[in-house]
Design an enzyme around this catalytic site. Structure first.
Site, PDB file in Angstrom:
ATOM      1  N   SER A   1      70.514  93.372  12.083  1.00  0.00           N
ATOM      2  CA  SER A   1      70.858  93.250  10.618  1.00  0.00           C
ATOM      3  C   SER A   1      69.368  93.645   9.607  1.00  0.00           C
ATOM      4  O   SER A   1      68.639  93.495  10.237  1.00  0.00           O
ATOM      5  CB  SER A   1      71.857  91.978  10.100  1.00  0.00           C
ATOM      6  OG  SER A   1      70.813  91.033  10.573  1.00  0.00           O
TER       7      SER A   1
ATOM      8  N   GLY B   1      68.504  78.133  -2.482  1.00  0.00           N
ATOM      9  CA  GLY B   1      67.379  78.905  -3.426  1.00  0.00           C
ATOM     10  C   GLY B   1      66.440  77.707  -3.849  1.00  0.00           C
ATOM     11  O   GLY B   1      66.455  76.696  -3.761  1.00  0.00           O
ATOM     12  N   ASP B   2      65.426  78.472  -4.513  1.00  0.00           N
ATOM     13  CA  ASP B   2      64.342  77.839  -5.457  1.00  0.00           C
ATOM     14  C   ASP B   2      64.054  78.381  -6.601  1.00  0.00           C
ATOM     15  O   ASP B   2      64.187  79.607  -6.785  1.00  0.00           O
ATOM     16  CB  ASP B   2      62.856  78.191  -4.531  1.00  0.00           C
ATOM     17  CG  ASP B   2      62.915  77.732  -3.025  1.00  0.00           C
ATOM     18  OD1 ASP B   2      63.205  76.520  -2.972  1.00  0.00           O
ATOM     19  OD2 ASP B   2      62.849  78.343  -2.087  1.00  0.00           O
TER      20      ASP B   2
ATOM     21  N   ALA C   1      67.466  82.972  -7.397  1.00  0.00           N
ATOM     22  CA  ALA C   1      67.868  81.567  -7.497  1.00  0.00           C
ATOM     23  C   ALA C   1      68.452  81.549  -9.213  1.00  0.00           C
ATOM     24  O   ALA C   1      67.652  82.273  -9.959  1.00  0.00           O
ATOM     25  CB  ALA C   1      66.713  80.763  -7.296  1.00  0.00           C
TER      26      ALA C   1
ATOM     27  N   PHE D   1      52.544  84.390   0.424  1.00  0.00           N
ATOM     28  CA  PHE D   1      54.017  84.300   0.414  1.00  0.00           C
ATOM     29  C   PHE D   1      54.171  83.195   1.423  1.00  0.00           C
ATOM     30  O   PHE D   1      54.940  82.163   1.252  1.00  0.00           O
ATOM     31  CB  PHE D   1      54.816  85.368   0.739  1.00  0.00           C
ATOM     32  CG  PHE D   1      56.279  85.506   0.736  1.00  0.00           C
ATOM     33  CD1 PHE D   1      56.936  84.755  -0.321  1.00  0.00           C
ATOM     34  CD2 PHE D   1      56.940  85.779   2.005  1.00  0.00           C
ATOM     35  CE1 PHE D   1      58.312  84.329  -0.367  1.00  0.00           C
ATOM     36  CE2 PHE D   1      58.538  85.516   1.632  1.00  0.00           C
ATOM     37  CZ  PHE D   1      58.889  84.923   0.555  1.00  0.00           C
TER      38      PHE D   1
ATOM     39  N   HIS E   1      61.097  73.610   7.103  1.00  0.00           N
ATOM     40  CA  HIS E   1      61.282  73.918   5.697  1.00  0.00           C
ATOM     41  C   HIS E   1      60.148  73.100   5.043  1.00  0.00           C
ATOM     42  O   HIS E   1      60.020  71.980   5.315  1.00  0.00           O
ATOM     43  CB  HIS E   1      62.657  73.667   5.209  1.00  0.00           C
ATOM     44  CG  HIS E   1      62.762  73.892   3.660  1.00  0.00           C
ATOM     45  ND1 HIS E   1      62.537  73.221   2.850  1.00  0.00           N
ATOM     46  CD2 HIS E   1      62.878  75.283   3.175  1.00  0.00           C
ATOM     47  CE1 HIS E   1      62.821  73.899   1.647  1.00  0.00           C
ATOM     48  NE2 HIS E   1      63.035  75.136   1.861  1.00  0.00           N
TER      49      HIS E   1
ATOM     50  N   HIS F   1      73.774  87.539  -0.333  1.00  0.00           N
ATOM     51  CA  HIS F   1      73.161  86.348  -0.521  1.00  0.00           C
ATOM     52  C   HIS F   1      73.829  85.427  -1.625  1.00  0.00           C
ATOM     53  O   HIS F   1      74.191  86.291  -2.400  1.00  0.00           O
ATOM     54  CB  HIS F   1      71.890  86.163  -0.504  1.00  0.00           C
ATOM     55  CG  HIS F   1      71.092  86.695   0.692  1.00  0.00           C
ATOM     56  ND1 HIS F   1      69.887  86.563   1.331  1.00  0.00           N
ATOM     57  CD2 HIS F   1      71.495  87.894   1.703  1.00  0.00           C
ATOM     58  CE1 HIS F   1      69.387  87.127   2.433  1.00  0.00           C
ATOM     59  NE2 HIS F   1      70.437  87.971   2.573  1.00  0.00           N
TER      60      HIS F   1
ATOM     61  N   HIS G   1      67.222  90.007  12.868  1.00  0.00           N
ATOM     62  CA  HIS G   1      67.433  90.389  11.445  1.00  0.00           C
ATOM     63  C   HIS G   1      66.311  90.742  10.635  1.00  0.00           C
ATOM     64  O   HIS G   1      65.176  89.813  10.652  1.00  0.00           O
ATOM     65  CB  HIS G   1      68.073  89.002  10.615  1.00  0.00           C
ATOM     66  CG  HIS G   1      68.233  89.151   9.247  1.00  0.00           C
ATOM     67  ND1 HIS G   1      69.470  89.724   8.772  1.00  0.00           N
ATOM     68  CD2 HIS G   1      67.530  88.865   7.996  1.00  0.00           C
ATOM     69  CE1 HIS G   1      69.341  89.594   7.288  1.00  0.00           C
ATOM     70  NE2 HIS G   1      68.394  89.050   6.926  1.00  0.00           N
TER      71      HIS G   1
ATOM     72  N   GLU H   1      67.724  93.036   5.760  1.00  0.00           N
ATOM     73  CA  GLU H   1      67.774  92.738   4.563  1.00  0.00           C
ATOM     74  C   GLU H   1      67.183  93.288   3.299  1.00  0.00           C
ATOM     75  O   GLU H   1      66.050  93.676   3.454  1.00  0.00           O
ATOM     76  CB  GLU H   1      67.249  91.021   4.583  1.00  0.00           C
ATOM     77  CG  GLU H   1      67.301  90.305   3.369  1.00  0.00           C
ATOM     78  CD  GLU H   1      66.802  88.941   3.562  1.00  0.00           C
ATOM     79  OE1 GLU H   1      67.382  88.329   4.595  1.00  0.00           O
ATOM     80  OE2 GLU H   1      66.128  88.375   2.717  1.00  0.00           O
TER      81      GLU H   1
END
Ligand code: FAD
Length: 273
Positions: free
Chosen positions: A5, A97-98, A41, A205, A138, A66, A255, A7
């Site tokens: 997949s 989300g952020d 977000a 990032f 996370h 998304h 993905h 993105e």
């Protein structure tokens, strides 16, 4: 060949949209199982996300939108789910989300598991739902165990599958999947693959999103300076080997975070075929 997949993110300009269309046309040679489009977000990219999703569907390819819930109200989410359903969308990637720093959390959803529960309650099985998970934990999680529990909560709320944050250490993925299986979570956990094309962007990032760049990769990337050809060649090698290990180790699919570029993903995926 394993299912793939792809993105994309919604472009901000007409030129960006043209480039994305061209990239998609090339990437369709990989026969992706679906293509997904990120959602800023707070709903910041709502229109751009839905437009790109609509274009993918019109191109005859399965599209996933998304959907992030931070700052959202139930009424707004309900409205947007109806919009997606009317467009013929059958897949969602459900996220918290952020929000950028300085924004309050607000909204009626706290965690992605609340969103998954709400989507299931509102729309039954109309959508296949993917959620995010984090083999390297996370960044806001209290502990690896509580992050795994957070993943379990999303599966128990009705997620059909998961896509991981990107990583360059295959062992973190295999361990995460083992631990999830021990908790009885048997949904597919698809590795998220980030091609390496630009070192400063990637290093910046990764610090904030729960992905570690191994020291040996970081140092080599830094040693290439601005030599983008050398960075790409090295990146293709490293990420290509990572994908081979994942495939050999039983990953159910891959993905790709394409960053709206065809070349890097094509090079890695075609080498795997
Ligand atoms: P959650 O699952 O809600 O987890 C967030 C944090 O809360 C974690 O630290 C978790 O451990 C903790 N937590 C969860 N539940 C509980 C609980 N009950 N009690 C205590 N702690 C808990 N962002 C976007 O804005 N748009 C996108 O399109 C987007 N796409 C993404 C796609 C993928 C595949 C991935 C991996 C990430 C994506 N993101 C996107 C980034 C994502 O929104 C962030 O990583 C965000 O910080 C967490 O989202 P989540 O859905 O994993 O949140």
């Amino acid at each position: 060949m394993l299912p793939l997949s792809l993105e994309f993110f919604p472009p901000k300009t007409a030129e960006g949209s043209d480039k994305l269309r061209a990239a998609r046309a090339q990437l369709y040679a990989l026969k992706p199982e679906f293509c997904s489009v990120t959602y800023g977000a707070g709903g910041s990219t709502h229109a751009g996300t839905f437009t790109a999703v609509g274009e993918i569907l019109a191109e005859g390819v399965m599209a996933a939108s998304h959907f992030s819930c931070i700052g959202a109200t139930r009424a707004r989410v309900r409205e947007q789910l109806a919009q997606l359903k009317a467009m013929g969308v059958q897949r969602l990637v459900a996220l918290r989300g952020d929000l950028p720093s300085g924004y309050g959390m607000g909204g009626e959803f706290q965690y992605a598991s609340d969103l998954v529960e709400f989507i299931r309650a509102e729309t039954g099985s109309a959508f296949r739902i993917e959620v995010a998970c984090y083999p390297e934990v996370h960044p806001q999680a209290k502990s690896p165990q509580s992050d795994l529990q957070a993943f379990a909560a999303k599966v128990h709320a009705g997620a059909d599958g998961a896509i991981t944050q990107y990583f360059y250490n295959a062992d973190s993925y295999f361990r995460f999947v083992d631990e999830a299986r021990k908790l009885g979570l048997d949904v597919p956990v698809v590795p998220g693959i980030m091609p390496i094309t630009n070192s400063s962007q990637l290093l910046r990032f990764s610090d904030s999103c729960g992905a570690e760049i191994p020291r040996w990769v970081r140092l080599r990337l830094q040693s290439f300076g601005d030599d983008s050809k050398a960075i790409r060649a090295f990146g293709q090698d490293v990420v290509g080997e990572l994908c081979q290990r994942l495939v050999r180790g039983g990953a159910p699919a891959l993905h790709f975070y394409t960053m709206n570029q065809a070349g890097p993903t094509l090079a890695i995926a075609q080498a795997l075929a």
